[in-house]
Design a protein around this motif. Structure first.
Motif, short mmCIF file in Angstrom:
data_model
loop_
_atom_site.label_atom_id
_atom_site.label_comp_id
_atom_site.label_asym_id
_atom_site.label_seq_id
_atom_site.Cartn_x
_atom_site.Cartn_y
_atom_site.Cartn_z
N ARG A 52 -13.34 -31.94 12.05
CA ARG A 52 -13.27 -32.90 10.95
C ARG A 52 -13.71 -32.26 9.64
NH1 ARG A 52 -17.42 -37.11 12.57
NH2 ARG A 52 -18.43 -35.29 13.41
N GLN A 63 -15.43 -39.14 6.74
CA GLN A 63 -14.77 -38.10 7.52
C GLN A 63 -13.25 -38.20 7.38
OE1 GLN A 63 -15.35 -38.49 11.73
NE2 GLN A 63 -14.69 -40.61 11.77
N SER A 64 -12.61 -37.06 7.59
CA SER A 64 -11.15 -37.01 7.60
C SER A 64 -10.70 -36.12 8.75
CB SER A 64 -10.60 -36.46 6.29
OG SER A 64 -9.19 -36.34 6.38
N THR A 65 -9.76 -36.62 9.52
CA THR A 65 -9.09 -35.80 10.54
C THR A 65 -7.63 -35.58 10.13
OG1 THR A 65 -8.58 -37.77 11.84
CG2 THR A 65 -10.60 -36.57 12.41
#
Length: 115
Positions: A52, A63-65
């Motif tokens: 992430r 958060q970023s996926t």
């Protein structure tokens, strides 16, 4: 000074002038805005943690996926103060806040004071 984060084959940085996240697919020769907006606060610092991308903002930790295309909240509480920096140390996240140093063992959801 701008911090750069290598993630999933790209290089990322914060553009403070527009409060956006930029990426480069050519090791920084050219930059393109990937995420722009104030909905999650002013960007302070990017970090990579596992699979992430994380960012601390004036609203908390997100958060970023999706390689910075979308952001979801991890911690938006105010009990530990305003985030000033965020970094991965081993399997922990460590944050400097307006109330001191804190760490998280669960990827940024719960924070405990460093003793």
């Amino acid at each position: 000074m701008t911090d750069f984060v290598h993630y999933d084959g790209e290089l990322f940085r914060i553009n403070e002038e527009v409060n956006g996240i930029e990426y480069s697919a050519n090791e920084g020769r050219t930059w393109t805005i990937r995420y722009f907006g104030n909905s999650i606060g002013r960007f302070i610092q990017l970090a990579k943690f596992g699979d992430r991308l994380l960012v601390c903002t004036t609203q908390g930790v997100f958060q970023s996926t999706t390689r910075a295309r979308n952001w979801t909240p991890l911690y938006t509480g105010k009990l530990i103060g305003a985030f000033e920096s965020l970094k991965e140390i081993g399997k922990k996240l460590v944050a400097k806040t307006s109330k001191g140093m804190f760490y998280s063992n669960d990827g940024g959801k719960l924070w405990m004071p460093m003793l």
